[in-house]
Scaffold this motif. Structure first.
Motif, PDB file in Angstrom:
ATOM      1  N   UNK A  29      10.066   6.007  -4.490  1.00 17.34           N
ATOM      2  CA  UNK A  29      10.191   6.903  -5.646  1.00 17.34           C
ATOM      3  C   UNK A  29       8.945   7.765  -5.793  1.00 17.34           C
ATOM      4  N   UNK A  30       7.783   7.220  -5.506  1.00 18.31           N
ATOM      5  CA  UNK A  30       6.543   7.976  -5.629  1.00 18.31           C
ATOM      6  C   UNK A  30       6.357   8.996  -4.496  1.00 18.31           C
ATOM      7  N   UNK A  31       7.181   8.913  -3.445  1.00 22.08           N
ATOM      8  CA  UNK A  31       7.150   9.929  -2.388  1.00 22.08           C
ATOM      9  C   UNK A  31       7.996  11.144  -2.766  1.00 22.08           C
ATOM     10  N   UNK A  82       7.529   5.602 -14.398  1.00 23.95           N
ATOM     11  CA  UNK A  82       8.890   6.077 -14.127  1.00 23.95           C
ATOM     12  C   UNK A  82       9.401   5.533 -12.797  1.00 23.95           C
ATOM     13  N   UNK A  83       8.534   5.445 -11.800  1.00 24.12           N
ATOM     14  CA  UNK A  83       8.942   4.885 -10.507  1.00 24.12           C
ATOM     15  C   UNK A  83       9.353   3.425 -10.651  1.00 24.12           C
ATOM     16  N   UNK A  84       8.603   2.660 -11.431  1.00 27.78           N
ATOM     17  CA  UNK A  84       8.955   1.257 -11.671  1.00 27.78           C
ATOM     18  C   UNK A  84      10.303   1.163 -12.377  1.00 27.78           C
ATOM     19  N   UNK A  85      10.510   1.999 -13.394  1.00 25.94           N
ATOM     20  CA  UNK A  85      11.756   1.958 -14.147  1.00 25.94           C
ATOM     21  C   UNK A  85      12.961   2.279 -13.272  1.00 25.94           C
ATOM     22  N   UNK A 109      10.021  -7.686  -2.149  1.00 25.36           N
ATOM     23  CA  UNK A 109       9.583  -6.693  -1.166  1.00 25.36           C
ATOM     24  C   UNK A 109      10.419  -5.425  -1.243  1.00 25.36           C
ATOM     25  N   UNK A 110      11.726  -5.585  -1.401  1.00 21.76           N
ATOM     26  CA  UNK A 110      12.600  -4.422  -1.520  1.00 21.76           C
ATOM     27  C   UNK A 110      12.312  -3.653  -2.821  1.00 21.76           C
ATOM     28  N   UNK A 111      11.989  -4.379  -3.870  1.00 20.92           N
ATOM     29  CA  UNK A 111      11.658  -3.723  -5.143  1.00 20.92           C
ATOM     30  C   UNK A 111      10.397  -2.876  -5.001  1.00 20.92           C
ATOM     31  N   UNK A 112       9.341  -3.432  -4.403  1.00 20.90           N
ATOM     32  CA  UNK A 112       8.116  -2.662  -4.210  1.00 20.90           C
ATOM     33  C   UNK A 112       8.357  -1.469  -3.283  1.00 20.90           C
ATOM     34  N   UNK A 113       9.217  -1.640  -2.289  1.00 17.75           N
ATOM     35  CA  UNK A 113       9.550  -0.517  -1.405  1.00 17.75           C
ATOM     36  C   UNK A 113      10.250   0.595  -2.183  1.00 17.75           C
ATOM     37  N   UNK A 114      11.071   0.209  -3.150  1.00 18.05           N
ATOM     38  CA  UNK A 114      11.746   1.213  -3.977  1.00 18.05           C
ATOM     39  C   UNK A 114      10.743   1.959  -4.851  1.00 18.05           C
ATOM     40  N   UNK A 115       9.745   1.257  -5.363  1.00 14.47           N
ATOM     41  CA  UNK A 115       8.684   1.917  -6.130  1.00 14.47           C
ATOM     42  C   UNK A 115       7.937   2.898  -5.228  1.00 14.47           C
ATOM     43  N   UNK A 116       7.600   2.451  -4.023  1.00 16.32           N
ATOM     44  CA  UNK A 116       6.904   3.313  -3.055  1.00 16.32           C
ATOM     45  C   UNK A 116       7.722   4.560  -2.751  1.00 16.32           C
ATOM     46  N   UNK A 138       0.849  -1.187   0.000  1.00 17.93           N
ATOM     47  CA  UNK A 138       0.000   0.000   0.000  1.00 17.93           C
ATOM     48  C   UNK A 138       0.888   1.241   0.000  1.00 17.93           C
ATOM     49  N   UNK A 139       0.705   2.094  -1.011  1.00 24.16           N
ATOM     50  CA  UNK A 139       1.584   3.243  -1.215  1.00 24.16           C
ATOM     51  C   UNK A 139       0.799   4.531  -0.998  1.00 24.16           C
ATOM     52  N   UNK A 140       1.240   5.412  -0.089  1.00 23.26           N
ATOM     53  CA  UNK A 140       0.575   6.714   0.057  1.00 23.26           C
ATOM     54  C   UNK A 140       0.842   7.576  -1.173  1.00 23.26           C
ATOM     55  N   UNK A 141      -0.187   8.256  -1.660  1.00 22.46           N
ATOM     56  CA  UNK A 141      -0.069   8.982  -2.921  1.00 22.46           C
ATOM     57  C   UNK A 141      -0.345  10.481  -2.775  1.00 22.46           C
TER      58      UNK A 141
END
Length: 421
Positions: free
Chosen positions: A414-416, A258-261, A405-412, A227-230
């Motif tokens: 980046x979106x912050x 872009x966050x995924x990339x 898990x670390x990959x999804x945390x990196x996406x999260x 769950x990512x705060x937006x």
């Protein structure tokens, strides 16, 4: 001398039909040049060549269906002398295209080419008064008894695509069904349109089913949700778009891509292909974007080098890719280069997406809708905040849950920091 072979435009593609040659014997070709159009029975695709050379002989005639890997032409390498005692073979005569469109190979390209589309190809300027249309669209309209002058084109420069013809035929069928005795297209054309639409839909569903069954059978999936705060991303996007004309505004999907990339740069195990029993990391972030088609189905062509693109350029390229995907004007590299797929169903109202990996890729990222949900801020205060559920489907042969898990945390993370994207 070397051979130009029919490339695979998807993991399950095993044959294709050559529609058009854009080169002739004696022509010099360059890396990335479109040299032919191939119909996979799901899409007519501009096929590029990735070697320099001079065309010596065209081996396959337009209209012929051949297996993947079949030599289509022979070429001379730069500086190579032609064989003694011969001149380049003449361009083969075209085989008249059949009006029927329901034929399909034993296995067809999966999700990414789920639409039968027209060949958006470079053709000579039409004679005065003649509507620009792809060859496939012109042939299909003739078979259905439709007048091109009455149709609206969605292709480049207003050209009529095969999708435009099918849409017009379906509308004619609806007119006949809803208005007894009303003048419409000939009954044979209406019946053919209904049959064609049904056949295409059935073939699309079969292809998707086969591709996903293979994926679930061969790939040991694992799934993670984050769950990512937006709030920060939404606020930054609102402020950025407030000073722009509507045509230049950014979508949240661009920030997510872009966050995924950027996260892929930190975790290359999510970005690549599993082939011949081993993982092959991708050299760049070529992200396949799942696009819904107007006539039903999905296609997932690649946006190339996403990590290197500024957001404005990425927005333009995404808009162009969606437009061309729905008009049936894609290149072979866009259908074969995707190293990971991103699907976003937030605009459909779903909370989360648990996707199936498209082989030979090793990961798929999904985004659900952004919605207000209970959220505990860093200071411990409970509030209602906009959040999105991001999901990861990954291949256990290449990575583990810890890496995912670390990959999804990196996406999260980046979106912050949307200002840094």
């Amino acid at each position: 001398m070397f051979e130009f072979k029919l490339p695979s435009l998807g993991a399950d593609m095993d044959q294709g039909k050559l529609l058009v040659w854009h080169v002739q014997p004696g022509d010099t070709v360059h890396k990335g040049q479109v040299v032919a159009v191939v119909d996979t029975s799901k899409a007519a695709v501009d096929v590029e060549i990735w070697q320099e050379g001079t065309v010596w002989q065209l081996l396959v005639q337009p209209g012929a269906t051949v297996p993947v890997g079949t030599p289509l032409a022979t070429l001379l390498a730069p500086g190579e002398q032609p064989p003694a005692g011969g001149a380049p073979a003449p361009k083969p005569a075209a085989v008249p295209a059949q009006p029927a469109v329901s034929e399909a190979p034993a296995q067809a390209t999966p999700v990414r080419v789920a639409a039968v589309a027209a060949a958006a190809v470079a053709t000579p300027p039409p004679p005065p008064g003649r509507r620009p249309a792809s060859p496939a669209a012109r042939q299909r309209a003739q078979a259905l008894g439709l007048e091109l002058s009455h149709l609206t084109g969605s292709g480049a420069g207003g050209a009529i695509t095969l999708a435009d013809v099918e849409r017009a035929a379906a509308q004619a069928a609806n007119q006949v069904a809803g208005q007894a005795g009303a003048p419409a297209q000939p009954a044979a054309a209406v019946a053919a349109a209904k049959s064609s639409a049904a056949n295409r839909q059935a073939e699309m569903r079969r292809t998707i089913g086969e591709a996903m069954a293979r994926s679930k059978r061969e790939i040991p999936h694992y799934y993670l949700l984050e769950t990512i705060p937006m709030a920060r991303a939404q606020q930054w996007l609102l402020q950025t778009n407030a000073t722009r004309p509507i045509t230049d505004r950014l979508l949240m999907a661009v920030l997510q891509l872009k966050a995924v990339a950027l996260a892929l740069q930190q975790f290359p195990a999510m970005n690549g292909f599993y082939r011949d029993g081993a993982f092959q990391p991708a050299r760049s972030s070529h992200i396949g974007v799942a696009i819904s088609l107007r006539q039903g189905g999905l296609i997932a062509p690649a946006l190339h080098d996403v990590a290197q693109q500024p957001l404005d350029q990425l927005m333009r390229n995404l808009s162009d890719l969606v437009r061309r995907a729905r008009a049936g004007s894609l290149r072979s590299s866009e259908l074969s280069d995707a190293s990971i797929t991103v699907t976003n169903l937030g605009d459909q109202g779903v909370e989360a997406v648990l996707g199936v990996i498209y082989p030979p890729q090793v990961a798929l990222v999904g985004f659900g809708r952004i919605a207000l949900r209970p959220w505990v801020q860093d200071d411990g205060q409970l509030c209602a905040a906009p959040t999105v559920t991001a999901s990861l489907a990954a291949d256990h042969r290449v990575s583990d849950g810890h890496d995912g898990a670390l990959f999804l945390a990196a996406v999260r993370d980046a979106l912050q920091r949307p200002q840094d994207l």
